[in-house]
Design a protein around this motif. Structure first.
Motif, PDB file in Angstrom:
ATOM      1  N   LEU A 210       0.863  -1.167   0.000  1.00 53.06           N
ATOM      2  CA  LEU A 210       0.000   0.000   0.000  1.00 53.06           C
ATOM      3  C   LEU A 210       0.906   1.226   0.000  1.00 53.06           C
ATOM      4  O   LEU A 210       1.618   1.471   0.963  1.00 53.06           O
ATOM      5  CB  LEU A 210      -0.908  -0.013   1.234  1.00 53.06           C
ATOM      6  CG  LEU A 210      -2.221   0.777   1.156  1.00 53.06           C
ATOM      7  CD1 LEU A 210      -3.123   0.427   2.298  1.00 53.06           C
ATOM      8  CD2 LEU A 210      -2.001   2.270   1.066  1.00 53.06           C
ATOM      9  N   ASP A 211       0.909   1.942  -1.119  1.00 52.76           N
ATOM     10  CA  ASP A 211       1.832   3.074  -1.232  1.00 52.76           C
ATOM     11  C   ASP A 211       1.412   3.941  -2.412  1.00 52.76           C
ATOM     12  O   ASP A 211       0.472   3.605  -3.126  1.00 52.76           O
ATOM     13  CB  ASP A 211       3.260   2.541  -1.446  1.00 52.76           C
ATOM     14  CG  ASP A 211       4.309   3.518  -0.915  1.00 52.76           C
ATOM     15  OD1 ASP A 211       4.016   4.737  -0.856  1.00 52.76           O
ATOM     16  OD2 ASP A 211       5.404   3.058  -0.575  1.00 52.76           O
ATOM     17  N   LEU A 216       5.681   2.552  -4.651  1.00 57.04           N
ATOM     18  CA  LEU A 216       5.694   1.125  -4.982  1.00 57.04           C
ATOM     19  C   LEU A 216       6.885   0.801  -5.874  1.00 57.04           C
ATOM     20  O   LEU A 216       7.563  -0.203  -5.687  1.00 57.04           O
ATOM     21  CB  LEU A 216       4.397   0.733  -5.692  1.00 57.04           C
ATOM     22  CG  LEU A 216       3.139   0.680  -4.828  1.00 57.04           C
ATOM     23  CD1 LEU A 216       1.910   0.433  -5.688  1.00 57.04           C
ATOM     24  CD2 LEU A 216       3.263  -0.408  -3.766  1.00 57.04           C
ATOM     25  N   VAL A 217       7.137   1.697  -6.834  1.00 55.49           N
ATOM     26  CA  VAL A 217       8.254   1.457  -7.760  1.00 55.49           C
ATOM     27  C   VAL A 217       9.590   1.587  -7.031  1.00 55.49           C
ATOM     28  O   VAL A 217      10.490   0.758  -7.203  1.00 55.49           O
ATOM     29  CB  VAL A 217       8.194   2.443  -8.950  1.00 55.49           C
ATOM     30  CG1 VAL A 217       9.414   2.275  -9.835  1.00 55.49           C
ATOM     31  CG2 VAL A 217       6.913   2.233  -9.742  1.00 55.49           C
ATOM     32  N   GLY A 259      19.723  -1.323  -8.922  1.00 57.52           N
ATOM     33  CA  GLY A 259      19.673  -0.753  -7.578  1.00 57.52           C
ATOM     34  C   GLY A 259      18.513   0.185  -7.437  1.00 57.52           C
ATOM     35  O   GLY A 259      17.623   0.229  -8.286  1.00 57.52           O
ATOM     36  N   GLY A 260      18.522   0.951  -6.337  1.00 56.09           N
ATOM     37  CA  GLY A 260      17.413   1.865  -6.095  1.00 56.09           C
ATOM     38  C   GLY A 260      17.945   3.232  -5.692  1.00 56.09           C
ATOM     39  O   GLY A 260      19.136   3.508  -5.811  1.00 56.09           O
ATOM     40  N   ASP A 290       6.454  -3.539 -13.269  1.00 56.39           N
ATOM     41  CA  ASP A 290       7.523  -4.351 -12.662  1.00 56.39           C
ATOM     42  C   ASP A 290       7.253  -4.538 -11.178  1.00 56.39           C
ATOM     43  O   ASP A 290       7.419  -5.628 -10.631  1.00 56.39           O
ATOM     44  CB  ASP A 290       8.888  -3.676 -12.846  1.00 56.39           C
ATOM     45  CG  ASP A 290       9.236  -3.501 -14.315  1.00 56.39           C
ATOM     46  OD1 ASP A 290       8.913  -4.410 -15.096  1.00 56.39           O
ATOM     47  OD2 ASP A 290       9.809  -2.450 -14.661  1.00 56.39           O
ATOM     48  N   ALA A 291       6.846  -3.449 -10.524  1.00 60.85           N
ATOM     49  CA  ALA A 291       6.577  -3.517  -9.093  1.00 60.85           C
ATOM     50  C   ALA A 291       5.444  -4.497  -8.827  1.00 60.85           C
ATOM     51  O   ALA A 291       5.499  -5.316  -7.901  1.00 60.85           O
ATOM     52  CB  ALA A 291       6.208  -2.132  -8.559  1.00 60.85           C
ATOM     53  N   PHE A 292       4.432  -4.441  -9.675  1.00 61.29           N
ATOM     54  CA  PHE A 292       3.270  -5.310  -9.511  1.00 61.29           C
ATOM     55  C   PHE A 292       3.663  -6.781  -9.642  1.00 61.29           C
ATOM     56  O   PHE A 292       3.295  -7.623  -8.823  1.00 61.29           O
ATOM     57  CB  PHE A 292       2.211  -4.948 -10.549  1.00 61.29           C
ATOM     58  CG  PHE A 292       0.960  -5.756 -10.436  1.00 61.29           C
ATOM     59  CD1 PHE A 292       0.060  -5.505  -9.418  1.00 61.29           C
ATOM     60  CD2 PHE A 292       0.698  -6.776 -11.337  1.00 61.29           C
ATOM     61  CE1 PHE A 292      -1.098  -6.260  -9.298  1.00 61.29           C
ATOM     62  CE2 PHE A 292      -0.455  -7.537 -11.220  1.00 61.29           C
ATOM     63  CZ  PHE A 292      -1.349  -7.276 -10.201  1.00 61.29           C
TER      64      PHE A 292
END
Lengths: 302, 263
Positions: A210-211, A216-217, A259-260, A290-292
């Protein structure tokens, strides 16, 4: 105070559990997405919020009202678009919207609503003669004709062509600017990313994330990918020691870094300190898609 | 400039807009839809009158005959014809309409508004009942004025028979709407039920051609043509037949209420 509060919602049909444990709250004036695959429990969840189904466990409050106990009161302030519901074939567009307007204490102007949803020219067309997209737009207009404070729209843009879909998004944003809280059920990523302030990702009857869409990404491991051709050789450790870097992979003359965070800046600075020039530098940003997939696993059989 | 002005006016007027009363709006919309199917409307209202007129055009059927207890065939047959429009509307139009609404999600969509979907059921019942009444009055008028059939000898008994018989048929129609999972199945059951009522009412074969036992049973099959006959040309409706119609109406309504689903 949240407009909608869902607490540990549980719902089963006979021996099958549709919703295990879903909790979230929707704030006033936001567009809240409920995202998930077919059969994840999205529609069951919102139907419990709408009072169309009674939960087997948990509690729900909408504008301080109980969906079952305060059903009549809730109906007047809630606009509902159902996934699959039709009108009588011979009912005309203008008749339908005026009929539905009559159900509410202070309805929107039906004529204006038809214009906004591109149905002005179809006023006298029978429902049975409308195209799929026109039926869908009428269904949205009917959900909004009561001037609701909260609108719950299930699969808003299914059956709309790309232009109509963008028009629909525009109109939803317009509704929100008017102060309406919108809950959007969708399995369409682009829609969720474009419209939603926050998203609850539902998988197998549970909220798995939940974001905000960006959140989320960003939360995705290896959410960003850098690819470049170094001007001179260098040790992997130059990059792996950076907090932003997840992994470093080499393929031929290319280096691939995932990475992030602020990955691009971290990597280019580190390379500069070692006099490495990254040629053909490309940054691939992960998408909500991608996140999903990362959250819910690879697509099922279909 | 003009546009802005008119838009402002519309906005200003919007809150004061008095919406039509919801139930009346629904009744108007449903009536319109009903009238948009002229074939059904015409068939339901005029068919018995047309059949009577056709038969009445044959001179031999306008002569008194001993087979009919000394009255003419048109006098003898007219009460049976009343069963047609009651059954067309109550066993075919009503259940098929409701089952279609359920199948298409019309009822479910309504339950998502402040309007209770049971209002549609009430409106449908009223529309079909009014149509039955219109058809029955038309048929009486044609019989009495065009073919000199005597007016019902027991008007009160006739009205009572009409109310109870029609209620029984409509209640069975509601049971069909309740138990049929799809509109096509409702239409199928409705057609079979229609044919049974017509057979027992003596519409297909005049009653003097039917075996005695079928006629006896037929007196208790809705809409209860035996009672209609008694009220129209006989000594008044038999209380037992009226009671049977009342019981069927109550029991069938209870069954329908128990099994009816909105989605």
């Amino acid at each position: 105070m949240p407009v909608i509060e869902v607490n540990q919602l549980h719902k089963r049909y006979r021996d099958q559990v549709a919703v295990h444990d879903v909790s979230f709250s929707v704030e006033e004036g936001e567009i809240f997405g409920v995202l998930g695959r077919n059969g994840a429990g999205k529609t069951t969840t919102v139907e419990c919020i709408e009072g169309l189904r009674s939960p087997d466990g948990g509690s729900i409050s909408v504008l301080g009202l109980h969906p079952a106990r305060d059903r009549a009161e809730l109906r007047r302030v809630l606009g509902i678009q159902l996934q699959a519901s039709e009108l009588p074939d011979k009912l005309r567009v203008a008749e339908a919207i005026e009929l539905y307007a009559s159900f509410y204490p202070s309805p929107a102007d039906p004529r204006e609503l038809l214009e906004r949803w591109g149905l002005g020219a179809k006023r006298n067309t029978a429902f049975g003669n409308l195209s799929g997209g026109q039926k869908q737009r009428l269904s949205i207009a009917l959900a909004l004709v009561g001037n609701p404070r909260v609108a719950i729209l299930d699969e808003l843009t299914t059956g709309l062509d790309p232009q109509a879909r963008r028009d629909a998004w525009e109109s939803i944003e317009q509704i929100r600017r008017g102060g309406v809280t919108v809950v959007l059920v969708t399995h369409f990523m682009e829609e969720a990313e474009r419209l939603c302030d926050r998203i609850a990702v539902i998988d197998a009857g549970r909220v798995v994330a939940l974001d905000t869409p960006a959140g989320l990404v960003a939360g995705l491991i290896g959410g960003q990918r850098l690819r470049f051709r170094p001007s001179i050789p260098f040790e992997d450790a130059v990059l792996t020691q950076l907090a932003e870097v997840e992994s470093v992979r080499r393929s031929g003359p290319h280096v691939e870094v995932t990475g992030g965070g602020d990955l691009l800046h971290a990597v280019t600075s580190a390379l500069a300190r070692h006099q490495v020039v990254p040629g053909d530098l490309r940054l691939e940003q992960a998408t909500l898609d991608d996140a999903f997939v990362a959250l819910t696993g690879p697509a099922a059989e279909n | 400039m003009n546009e802005t002005a008119s838009a402002t006016r519309t906005m200003a007027r919007a809150p004061q807009r008095r919406a039509p009363r919801p139930f009346r709006a629904l009744a108007v919309a449903e009536t319109r839809l009903f009238l948009r199917d002229p074939v059904t409307v015409l068939l339901a209202i005029a068919l018995p009158s047309v059949i009577l007129a056709g038969l009445g055009a044959v001179p031999a059927l306008r002569e008194p005959a001993d087979v009919f207890g000394g009255i003419r065939f048109v006098d003898y047959f007219a009460p049976s014809l009343l069963a047609i429009n009651i059954a067309v509307l109550g066993l075919q139009n009503l259940p098929t309409g409701l089952a279609t609404y359920r199948e298409k999600g019309v009822l479910r969509r309504l339950s998502a508004t402040p309007m209770n979907p049971s209002a549609v059921l009430v409106v449908q019942l009223v529309i079909n009942l009014v149509t039955v009444a219109v058809g029955t009055v038309l048929m009486l008028a044609v019989a009495v004025y065009a073919f000199d059939v005597p007016a019902p000898r027991h008007p009160v008994g006739f009205v009572l028979t009409f109310l109870l018989g029609t209620s029984a048929v409509f209640a069975i129609g509601l049971v069909i709407a309740a138990v049929a999972p799809r509109a096509r199945i409702a239409a199928g059951i409705g057609t079979v039920a229609f044919m049974l009522t017509q057979f027992f009412a003596g519409v297909y074969l005049p009653k003097y051609l039917l075996p005695e036992v079928v006629v006896r049973i037929g007196e208790f099959v809705p809409p209860g043509i035996g009672a209609f006959q008694g009220a129209w040309t006989g000594d008044g409706p038999a209380p037992l037949q009226l009671a049977a119609m009342a019981v069927i109406a109550v029991v069938a309504t209870a069954v329908a209420a128990r099994f009816f689903r909105w989605e």
